[in-house]
Write a protein that holds these residues in place. Structure first.
Motif, PDB file in Angstrom:
ATOM      1  N   GLU A  65       0.851  -1.188   0.000  1.00  0.00           N
ATOM      2  CA  GLU A  65       0.000   0.000   0.000  1.00  0.00           C
ATOM      3  C   GLU A  65       0.890   1.242   0.000  1.00  0.00           C
ATOM      4  OE1 GLU A  65      -3.559   0.369   2.775  1.00  0.00           O
ATOM      5  OE2 GLU A  65      -2.053   1.653   3.736  1.00  0.00           O
ATOM      6  N   ILE A  73      -4.249   6.973  -0.186  1.00  0.00           N
ATOM      7  CA  ILE A  73      -3.734   5.792  -0.875  1.00  0.00           C
ATOM      8  C   ILE A  73      -3.657   6.089  -2.370  1.00  0.00           C
ATOM      9  CG2 ILE A  73      -4.173   3.370  -1.473  1.00  0.00           C
ATOM     10  CD1 ILE A  73      -5.587   3.083   1.231  1.00  0.00           C
ATOM     11  N   ASN A  76      -2.327   0.331  -4.476  1.00  0.00           N
ATOM     12  CA  ASN A  76      -2.632  -0.771  -3.576  1.00  0.00           C
ATOM     13  C   ASN A  76      -2.587  -2.071  -4.374  1.00  0.00           C
ATOM     14  OD1 ASN A  76      -3.370  -2.088  -1.267  1.00  0.00           O
ATOM     15  ND2 ASN A  76      -5.497  -1.432  -1.295  1.00  0.00           N
TER      16      ASN A  76
END
Length: 132
Positions: A65, A73, A76
């Motif tokens: 991540e 984020i 991922n």
């Protein structure tokens, strides 16, 4: 009467033996199933967290991540593996073509040194993962 008392005594001993042995199994359990281990790199522009999520006694996900400096984020990835273990060595076999073979060495039950066994010897270590 004596036979009945003797029979009840043996049944009581048997019941205690079964109870104690079943509790012992529950206390030991499986050392990895349901656990999560993490390693994190911190950079000026964000973080990269690598995670091992042990789903059950044979399956684990290796997650990566990436977050920017604001904590959002931006990437991922998750890769499924199967695993086996013996004492302190955990061997990870990829379930997708192209993923690396991995090995982990557990230290003191809470720390795992993870290496990529498909890379040359001087570039194998991925990181030290800690049990959460």
């Amino acid at each position: 009467m004596k036979k009945a008392l003797k029979f009840l005594s043996w049944m009581f001993i048997l019941l205690l033996t079964v109870s104690v042995s079943s509790c012992k199994d529950d206390d030991e359990g499986h050392p990895f199933a349901g656990t999560v281990w993490e390693y994190q790199d911190v950079f000026t522009d964000g973080t990269k967290t690598k995670r091992l999520r042990f789903i059950d006694e044979t399956n684990v996900y290796y997650d990566t991540e990436t977050r920017n400096a604001g904590g959002v984020i931006i990437d991922n990835e998750s890769s499924p593996y199967s695993y086996t273990f013996s004492n302190t060595l955990v061997v990870f076999k990829p379930l997708q073509v192209g993923n690396a073979n991995l090995e982990g060495t557990v230290i003191e039950g809470v720390k795992m040194v993870l290496v990529n066994t498909t890379k040359p010897k001087d570039d194998q270590e991925i990181g030290i993962f800690y049990k959460k």
